[in-house]
Design a protein around this motif. Structure first.
Motif, short mmCIF file in Angstrom:
data_model
loop_
_atom_site.label_atom_id
_atom_site.label_comp_id
_atom_site.label_asym_id
_atom_site.label_seq_id
_atom_site.Cartn_x
_atom_site.Cartn_y
_atom_site.Cartn_z
N ILE A 81 8.36 54.37 15.42
CA ILE A 81 8.98 54.07 14.13
C ILE A 81 8.76 52.61 13.75
N GLN A 82 9.01 51.72 14.70
CA GLN A 82 8.87 50.29 14.42
C GLN A 82 7.43 49.90 14.12
N SER A 83 6.49 50.49 14.86
CA SER A 83 5.08 50.16 14.65
C SER A 83 4.63 50.57 13.26
N ASN A 84 5.02 51.76 12.82
CA ASN A 84 4.65 52.22 11.48
C ASN A 84 5.27 51.34 10.41
N LEU A 85 6.53 50.97 10.57
CA LEU A 85 7.18 50.10 9.60
C LEU A 85 6.55 48.71 9.59
N ASN A 86 6.21 48.20 10.77
CA ASN A 86 5.58 46.88 10.85
C ASN A 86 4.26 46.84 10.11
N ILE A 87 3.42 47.84 10.35
CA ILE A 87 2.06 47.83 9.82
C ILE A 87 1.99 48.26 8.36
N ALA A 117 7.06 59.16 10.92
CA ALA A 117 7.10 57.70 10.90
C ALA A 117 6.05 57.15 9.93
N TYR A 118 4.89 57.78 9.92
CA TYR A 118 3.83 57.38 9.00
C TYR A 118 4.27 57.60 7.56
N PHE A 119 4.74 58.80 7.24
CA PHE A 119 5.05 59.13 5.86
C PHE A 119 6.24 58.34 5.33
N ILE A 120 7.26 58.15 6.15
CA ILE A 120 8.43 57.40 5.68
C ILE A 120 8.07 55.94 5.43
N SER A 121 7.28 55.35 6.31
CA SER A 121 6.89 53.95 6.12
C SER A 121 5.96 53.80 4.93
#
Length: 258
Positions: free
Chosen positions: A106-112, A150-154
């Motif tokens: 989750i954090q990685s997707n939000l970060n990037i 995680a991809y789609f939400i970010s």
């Protein structure tokens, strides 16, 4: 953009980012070639681009570590006086439903997809010079699809970032996005012929009728032409262009199979 403009495409050493850098270089733009772990590919691409008589600056930055972005960008500006176009292209795309996604994922997707693009927009605007920002979104965000939550939400959050940035950055900076659909040609340009053949073999497993309403892949050249259009049209901001063969209108069959 003038012919001496500097362009920064995040994730620019491979795949879509590398293709965009090649097209910008052909048009005479100078390139900030961003990479994280792909140093070998970045160095090889740098040599290829410099053969087109443009300037290339390598920029290593870990977008999964947003705390380092401000410092890394300051170092970059010591080498490049003015970045006129930022393309937020870097992405991760891993499997994981909403209930199964780990905190790290989750954090990685939000970060990037959200935090680092946000910080880069802030840094670009602080140049106090004319510039543009284009985010690379995803046409399939139009549909609810949980296998890559995680991809789609970010990425959905990035859509909001595009719109809010367009409001806050006006009138001197325009912020837009393009949303690609099924892009089969988005493979590493530095791959060996054998690996490209293998990629093509995997791609042919997806029937053309399952790709989108137009039943054909989206050429990378169509992504670049959309970016050119947004860059040249001074009246567009806060918009997302769907470059997807109609995927945003009807969920493609291939999305339901993976």
């Amino acid at each position: 953009m003038n012919s001496a403009a500097w362009v920064l495409v995040t994730g620019g050493a491979k795949r879509i980012g590398a293709f965009l850098n090649q097209e910008f270089a052909k048009s005479g733009k100078n390139i900030v070639l961003h990479y994280n772990h792909s140093e070998t590919a970045a160095i090889a691409l740098k040599a290829q681009l410099e053969a087109l008589n443009i300037k290339v600056v390598l920029w290593q930055a870990n977008l999964d570590d947003p705390a380092t972005i401000e410092q890394r960008f300051e170092i970059l500006l010591a080498q490049v006086p003015h970045i006129e176009l930022l393309i937020n292209s870097a992405s991760v795309f891993g499997q994981g439903s909403l209930l199964e996604s780990s905190l790290a994922q989750i954090q990685s997707n939000l970060n990037i997809h959200l935090t680092s693009p946000w910080l880069l927009i802030q840094a670009l605007v602080k140049q106090n010079k004319p510039c543009q920002i284009i985010n690379i979104s995803d046409a399939n965000l139009s549909h609810l699809y949980t296998n890559k939550s995680a991809y789609f939400i970010s990425k959905k959050a990035q859509e909001t970032l595009t719109e809010l940035a367009a409001i806050e950055c006006a009138p001197n900076v325009r912020v837009n996005a393009i949303a690609p659909g099924f892009v089969l040609d988005a493979m590493d340009p530095t791959s060996t012929m054998e690996s490209k053949q293998n990629s093509s073999q995997v791609a042919t497993q997806i029937d053309s009728k399952d790709m989108n309403l137009l039943q054909r892949k989206v050429p990378l050249s169509d992504l670049y032409s959309a970016i050119e259009f947004l860059a040249k049209n001074n009246s567009i901001t806060g918009q997302t262009l769907q470059i997807d063969g109609g995927s945003h209108l009807q969920c493609p069959a291939y999305m339901l199979k993976n």
